[in-house]
Scaffold this motif. Structure first.
Motif, PDB file in Angstrom:
ATOM      1  N   VAL A 157      12.562 147.476  51.469  1.00 18.42           N
ATOM      2  CA  VAL A 157      11.738 148.025  50.389  1.00 18.42           C
ATOM      3  C   VAL A 157      10.702 148.969  51.422  1.00 18.42           C
ATOM      4  O   VAL A 157      10.021 148.360  52.164  1.00 18.42           O
ATOM      5  CB  VAL A 157      10.840 147.486  49.457  1.00 18.42           C
ATOM      6  CG1 VAL A 157       9.973 148.535  48.691  1.00 18.42           C
ATOM      7  CG2 VAL A 157      11.781 146.833  48.334  1.00 18.42           C
ATOM      8  N   ARG A 158      10.940 150.102  51.194  1.00 22.65           N
ATOM      9  CA  ARG A 158       9.807 151.090  52.107  1.00 22.65           C
ATOM     10  C   ARG A 158       8.604 151.614  51.252  1.00 22.65           C
ATOM     11  O   ARG A 158       8.649 151.721  50.182  1.00 22.65           O
ATOM     12  CB  ARG A 158      10.561 152.218  52.817  1.00 22.65           C
ATOM     13  CG  ARG A 158      11.686 151.768  53.622  1.00 22.65           C
ATOM     14  CD  ARG A 158      12.795 152.921  54.024  1.00 22.65           C
ATOM     15  NE  ARG A 158      13.926 152.411  54.705  1.00 22.65           N
ATOM     16  CZ  ARG A 158      14.940 152.692  54.244  1.00 22.65           C
ATOM     17  NH1 ARG A 158      15.313 153.543  53.562  1.00 22.65           N
ATOM     18  NH2 ARG A 158      16.153 152.120  54.831  1.00 22.65           N
ATOM     19  N   ASP A 175       5.866 153.330  43.696  1.00 27.05           N
ATOM     20  CA  ASP A 175       5.319 154.025  42.665  1.00 27.05           C
ATOM     21  C   ASP A 175       3.905 153.785  42.651  1.00 27.05           C
ATOM     22  O   ASP A 175       3.473 152.871  43.509  1.00 27.05           O
ATOM     23  CB  ASP A 175       6.034 153.958  41.169  1.00 27.05           C
ATOM     24  CG  ASP A 175       6.131 152.649  40.741  1.00 27.05           C
ATOM     25  OD1 ASP A 175       5.039 151.651  41.138  1.00 27.05           O
ATOM     26  OD2 ASP A 175       6.644 152.364  39.525  1.00 27.05           O
ATOM     27  N   ILE A 176       3.003 154.202  41.648  1.00 26.97           N
ATOM     28  CA  ILE A 176       1.623 154.146  41.570  1.00 26.97           C
ATOM     29  C   ILE A 176       1.062 152.653  41.491  1.00 26.97           C
ATOM     30  O   ILE A 176       0.024 152.365  41.670  1.00 26.97           O
ATOM     31  CB  ILE A 176       0.900 155.089  40.819  1.00 26.97           C
ATOM     32  CG1 ILE A 176       1.370 154.920  39.192  1.00 26.97           C
ATOM     33  CG2 ILE A 176       1.185 156.583  41.398  1.00 26.97           C
ATOM     34  CD1 ILE A 176       0.518 155.787  38.367  1.00 26.97           C
ATOM     35  N   HIS A 208       5.218 148.993  43.098  1.00 23.84           N
ATOM     36  CA  HIS A 208       6.455 148.474  43.061  1.00 23.84           C
ATOM     37  C   HIS A 208       7.608 149.512  43.092  1.00 23.84           C
ATOM     38  O   HIS A 208       7.362 150.654  42.840  1.00 23.84           O
ATOM     39  CB  HIS A 208       6.803 147.399  41.836  1.00 23.84           C
ATOM     40  CG  HIS A 208       6.680 148.140  40.440  1.00 23.84           C
ATOM     41  ND1 HIS A 208       7.812 147.932  39.617  1.00 23.84           N
ATOM     42  CD2 HIS A 208       5.815 148.918  39.760  1.00 23.84           C
ATOM     43  CE1 HIS A 208       7.467 148.414  38.536  1.00 23.84           C
ATOM     44  NE2 HIS A 208       6.251 149.210  38.870  1.00 23.84           N
ATOM     45  N   VAL A 209       8.793 149.274  43.222  1.00 25.32           N
ATOM     46  CA  VAL A 209      10.020 150.146  43.288  1.00 25.32           C
ATOM     47  C   VAL A 209      10.299 150.891  42.315  1.00 25.32           C
ATOM     48  O   VAL A 209      10.318 150.523  41.073  1.00 25.32           O
ATOM     49  CB  VAL A 209      11.082 149.502  43.835  1.00 25.32           C
ATOM     50  CG1 VAL A 209      12.337 150.483  43.841  1.00 25.32           C
ATOM     51  CG2 VAL A 209      11.175 148.747  45.341  1.00 25.32           C
ATOM     52  N   ASN A 210      10.097 152.095  42.319  1.00 27.57           N
ATOM     53  CA  ASN A 210      10.354 153.281  41.270  1.00 27.57           C
ATOM     54  C   ASN A 210      11.781 153.279  40.737  1.00 27.57           C
ATOM     55  O   ASN A 210      12.836 152.926  41.537  1.00 27.57           O
ATOM     56  CB  ASN A 210       9.991 154.575  41.949  1.00 27.57           C
ATOM     57  CG  ASN A 210      10.317 155.654  40.653  1.00 27.57           C
ATOM     58  OD1 ASN A 210      11.501 156.052  40.455  1.00 27.57           O
ATOM     59  ND2 ASN A 210       9.128 156.446  40.243  1.00 27.57           N
ATOM     60  N   ARG A 243      15.084 143.176  36.179  1.00 32.75           N
ATOM     61  CA  ARG A 243      14.662 141.922  35.699  1.00 32.75           C
ATOM     62  C   ARG A 243      13.385 141.532  36.653  1.00 32.75           C
ATOM     63  O   ARG A 243      12.668 140.670  36.275  1.00 32.75           O
ATOM     64  CB  ARG A 243      15.814 140.906  36.295  1.00 32.75           C
ATOM     65  CG  ARG A 243      17.057 141.004  35.555  1.00 32.75           C
ATOM     66  CD  ARG A 243      17.088 140.606  34.123  1.00 32.75           C
ATOM     67  NE  ARG A 243      16.483 139.151  34.405  1.00 32.75           N
ATOM     68  CZ  ARG A 243      17.013 138.100  33.381  1.00 32.75           C
ATOM     69  NH1 ARG A 243      17.747 138.210  32.633  1.00 32.75           N
ATOM     70  NH2 ARG A 243      16.460 137.118  33.637  1.00 32.75           N
ATOM     71  N   ARG A 244      13.286 141.939  38.007  1.00 34.16           N
ATOM     72  CA  ARG A 244      12.046 141.852  38.495  1.00 34.16           C
ATOM     73  C   ARG A 244      11.697 142.850  39.496  1.00 34.16           C
ATOM     74  O   ARG A 244      12.849 143.620  39.807  1.00 34.16           O
ATOM     75  CB  ARG A 244      12.127 140.336  39.314  1.00 34.16           C
ATOM     76  CG  ARG A 244      12.653 140.266  40.773  1.00 34.16           C
ATOM     77  CD  ARG A 244      12.692 139.069  41.297  1.00 34.16           C
ATOM     78  NE  ARG A 244      12.465 137.905  40.364  1.00 34.16           N
ATOM     79  CZ  ARG A 244      13.250 137.103  39.670  1.00 34.16           C
ATOM     80  NH1 ARG A 244      14.394 137.558  39.413  1.00 34.16           N
ATOM     81  NH2 ARG A 244      12.587 136.027  38.966  1.00 34.16           N
ATOM     82  N   SER A 245      10.432 143.140  39.630  1.00 29.74           N
ATOM     83  CA  SER A 245       9.920 144.152  40.576  1.00 29.74           C
ATOM     84  C   SER A 245      10.263 143.783  42.052  1.00 29.74           C
ATOM     85  O   SER A 245      10.235 142.618  42.438  1.00 29.74           O
ATOM     86  CB  SER A 245       8.479 144.226  40.345  1.00 29.74           C
ATOM     87  OG  SER A 245       8.302 144.585  38.933  1.00 29.74           O
TER      88      SER A 245
END
Length: 175
Positions: free
Chosen positions: A33-34, A39-40, A43-45, A87-89
């Motif tokens: 994850v970069r 997102d704001i 966590h991944v959009n 399921r999970r961020s």
């Protein structure tokens, strides 16, 4: 490197085929994850999950040696429908694995499952209905693509939940 560049590289400069890998074998894509994936809420959009899955599908084709064969024919994949259950961020720096596998096909569509995990835990599961087009815009029958990739003549039976989803999304063959 942005996700779009990663996808372009996976598509136009694919990784080497894995000896013995078939179109029905799972393919694993590893990434991390970069900052641009977030997102704001940090966590991944949700759109990034889809882009990760795009790269995973390109790597699936590369792993079984399919990219040069498809390019020679002028065929390319497109998504007809997809659904994702989150399921999970995923958060900054986490290692991520996208496992992509072909579950089966009908005369029009290839059905794939893509599972995104981190640390061995499920983050998301996607179901994708993919089809292939020629450079002239004509649809290429899924069995023709599977045959080109050296796959079996007959499709494995789709899990009932996937078959029901394909009917509900109106992508299943109506024959």
């Amino acid at each position: 490197m942005t996700r779009q560049i990663q996808l372009a590289l996976a598509t136009f400069r694919p990784r080497r085929a894995i000896p013995g890998q078939t179109v029905l074998d799972p393919s694993v894509t590893r990434t991390r994850v970069r900052p641009g994936d977030l997102d704001i809420y940090r966590h991944v959009n949700n759109a990034v999950y889809l882009n990760m899955m795009d790269t995973g599908r390109s790597n699936l084709l590369a792993d079984c040696g399919g990219m040069p064969l498809l390019n020679e024919k002028g065929w390319y994949p497109v998504v007809a429908a997809s659904t994702v259950k989150y399921r999970r961020s995923l958060t900054l720096g986490q290692r991520v694995e996208i496992t992509s596998r072909v579950m089966g096909w009908d005369p029009r569509i290839a059905y794939l499952e893509q599972v995104i995990t981190t640390g061995g835990q499920l983050a998301a599961r996607g179901i994708v209905a993919g089809r292939f087009l020629s450079k002239t815009g004509d649809r290429v029958p899924a069995p023709d693509v599977v045959a080109l990739l050296g796959g079996p003549e007959t499709s494995p039976e789709l899990p009932e939940d996937v078959a029901a989803w394909a009917r509900a999304m109106d992508v299943a063959h109506r024959g």
